[in-house]
Design an enzyme around this catalytic site. Structure first.
Site, PDB file in Angstrom:
ATOM      1  N   HIS A  20       0.777  -1.137  -0.144  1.00 15.25           N
ATOM      2  CA  HIS A  20      -0.084   0.081  -0.102  1.00 15.25           C
ATOM      3  C   HIS A  20       0.984   1.294   0.001  1.00 15.25           C
ATOM      4  CE1 HIS A  20       0.512   1.215   4.301  1.00 15.25           C
ATOM      5  NE2 HIS A  20       0.505  -0.258   4.533  1.00 15.25           N
ATOM      6  N   ASP A  53      -0.357   4.519   0.616  1.00 16.51           N
ATOM      7  CA  ASP A  53      -0.956   5.570   1.554  1.00 16.51           C
ATOM      8  C   ASP A  53       0.012   5.403   3.086  1.00 16.51           C
ATOM      9  OD1 ASP A  53      -2.729   3.115   2.006  1.00 16.51           O
ATOM     10  OD2 ASP A  53      -3.480   4.376   3.319  1.00 16.51           O
ATOM     11  N   ASP A 101       6.597   1.606   6.337  1.00 15.01           N
ATOM     12  CA  ASP A 101       5.002   1.177   6.307  1.00 15.01           C
ATOM     13  C   ASP A 101       4.518   2.166   5.162  1.00 15.01           C
ATOM     14  OD1 ASP A 101       2.719  -0.218   6.755  1.00 15.01           O
ATOM     15  OD2 ASP A 101       2.394   1.110   8.584  1.00 15.01           O
ATOM     16  N   GLU A 119      -5.282   1.974   2.884  1.00 14.08           N
ATOM     17  CA  GLU A 119      -5.068   0.800   4.010  1.00 14.08           C
ATOM     18  C   GLU A 119      -5.115   1.440   5.326  1.00 14.08           C
ATOM     19  OE1 GLU A 119      -3.619  -1.944   6.823  1.00 14.08           O
ATOM     20  OE2 GLU A 119      -2.397   0.142   6.325  1.00 14.08           O
ATOM     21  N   GLU A 120      -4.461   2.635   5.582  1.00 11.91           N
ATOM     22  CA  GLU A 120      -4.270   3.053   7.035  1.00 11.91           C
ATOM     23  C   GLU A 120      -5.320   3.862   7.611  1.00 11.91           C
ATOM     24  OE1 GLU A 120      -1.858   2.224   8.582  1.00 11.91           O
ATOM     25  OE2 GLU A 120       0.179   2.234   7.298  1.00 11.91           O
ATOM     26  N   HIS A 160       3.751   4.243  12.308  1.00 10.30           N
ATOM     27  CA  HIS A 160       2.839   4.885  12.839  1.00 10.30           C
ATOM     28  C   HIS A 160       3.068   5.794  13.962  1.00 10.30           C
ATOM     29  CE1 HIS A 160      -0.717   1.737  11.838  1.00 10.30           C
ATOM     30  NE2 HIS A 160       0.242   1.815  10.900  1.00 10.30           N
TER      31      HIS A 160
END
Length: 451
Positions: free
Chosen positions: A90, A92, A123, A154-155, A421
């Site tokens: 992903h 995003d 990520d 996705e996030e 994150h």
């Protein structure tokens, strides 16, 4: 191509991998139009489409999914009799959170102490670059069919790709699915993730008064909404151990795979000296086999600018991670019932569901896992490790339902030091190099297993 020759080609491609990741990280592709311009996500999607076209995939293009995000899809036909492998990633990323907490700018890749820093370096833009590096190293020597998908939300957890896959199953049919959005237990420890926790998010709101009132004149008998919310949230944890305790939800599971050393966990998580871990059982039990509740945020008056007033309303976003074996709908019902029934002092409580995702457990006895184990051993010089993952990837369950005979493998360049994150996210470039090597070797080993 020999193993040594492949390793050499990948090593020679690492400057290009760094340049690619520098470009990708510079694009603030946060899939939340309230914070970032949506055209940045489209710019990242187009970058991915162009890069994978150049790397040899065919008909690479953007498709709009039901949540409005763009997925990038493409393919490469299989040689006669060869299997097909789906490559997932992903583009995003999470918002940077507190810019002041970053040592270097979040959207500028910065090399420091052997690691590459920036939002998305691990990520999941690091995994995008890992895929690209593997494909470039192989060139035309790709002995399997390929299907490719890069997700754009996705996030955010809004489920656009999950809905798109369900409506276009023929586009993603494959024998093995490489979901590259996880990583290794530690740098240099080749790992496949076999278990994912599910997710239930709700917003709980407490109402007590028609509006703010003077705390000196009315405080005491006038019910304080923020205090009531704090009291309510405290019931989600055992008062002594801090373990998650939700009425109607089992919290006694145990993890049977590789463990997680407590001191290593403390270091990886940045737990302060003298602060004990919460919960009971082993660290692995608490991470991968038992429910875990987190208060993600609270809406209430901030300290700076607050007045001498009794708060009439307060709200919290509550996240519940659930292990395999726990039904997501049942968990949401249990969490909602707990919050409603434990309301203190007769205050009004409203619980609104936000998102739900089921847990996942992979079967590891097929040809794809055998091929991956061989590749991991070759690259890392030791047997592949199996771990659980505390995060949630709802797409895995959609893929498992859509393609029940396919093997699903979760792997990637992330490891605990990446701080995904969080501020100061980073990636160890050797993990990009080694996991690209693993992927390239896997494609050949998996093709041989089908001859």
């Amino acid at each position: 191509m020999s193993t040594d020759g492949l390793a050499g080609r990948i090593a020679a491609l690492m400057p290009r991998a760094q340049a690619d990741l520098t470009e990708l990280v510079s694009i603030p592709s946060v899939a939340d139009a309230r914070q970032y311009p949506p055209e940045e996500c489209r710019r990242a999607a187009q970058w991915v489409a162009d890069a994978f076209t150049e790397a040899g995939l065919q008909d690479v293009h953007l498709v709009e999914t039901p949540d409005g995000s763009n997925a990038v899809i493409g393919h490469r036909p299989p040689p006669p009799g060869a299997p097909t492998v789906l490559l997932y990633c992903h583009y995003d990323v999470q918002p940077p959170l507190d810019d002041d907490a970053w040592t270097t700018p979040p959207f500028a890749l910065t090399e420091r102490d052997g690691r590459w820093y920036g939002r998305g370096t691990a990520d999941c833009k690091g995994n995008i670059v890992m895929h690209l590096t593997a494909l470039r190293a192989l060139g035309d020597d790709i002995p399997v069919g390929l299907k490719f998908v890069a997700e754009g939300s996705e996030e955010q957890g809004t489920g656009g790709l999950e809905q798109y896959v369900d409506a276009h199953r023929d586009l993603f049919t494959a024998d093995a699915l490489l979901v590259c959005d996880t990583g290794n237990a530690a740098v240099g420890v080749g790992t496949a993730t076999t278990s994912l926790r599910g997710l239930v998010n709700v917003v709980v709101t407490v109402d007590t008064l028609a509006g703010e009132i003077h705390s000196g004149m009315f405080g005491g008998p006038a019910p304080d909404a923020l205090a009531a919310l704090v009291q309510l949230l405290s019931t989600l944890r055992d008062p002594e151990s801090g373990a998650t305790r939700i009425d109607g939800l089992d919290a006694s599971g145990s993890w049977e795979g590789a463990g997680y050393d407590e001191q290593q966990f403390r270091a990886d998580a940045g737990v302060l000296d003298g602060v004990p871990l919460t919960g009971t059982g082993s660290v692995a039990d608490r991470l991968w086999a038992r429910p875990a509740v987190t208060v993600l945020g609270i809406d209430c008056p901030p300290v700076v600018g607050s007045a001498a007033a009794v708060p009439p309303k307060a709200a919290a976003r509550v996240s519940l991670r659930i292990p395999p074996g726990t039904d997501a709908d049942a968990a949401r019902t249990a969490l909602t019932g707990h919050l409603t029934e434990r309301a203190p002092w007769g205050v009004r409580v409203k619980v609104e569901p936000e998102s739900t995702g089921s847990p996942f457990r992979a079967a590891t006895d097929g040809a794809a896992y055998g091929a991956l184990g061989d590749a991991m051993r070759t690259v890392y010089g030791k047997p592949m490790t199996f771990l659980g993952q505390g995060g949630s990837i709802p797409l895995c369950n959609v893929l498992a339902d859509a393609y029940p005979s396919a093997e699903i493998i979760l792997m990637g360049v992330e490891e605990p030091q990446c701080l995904i994150h969080a501020p100061n996210e980073s990636v160890d470039p050797t993990e990009i190099e080694h996991m690209a090597h693993v992927e390239a070797l896997f494609l050949h080993a998996y093709a041989r297993a089908h001859r």
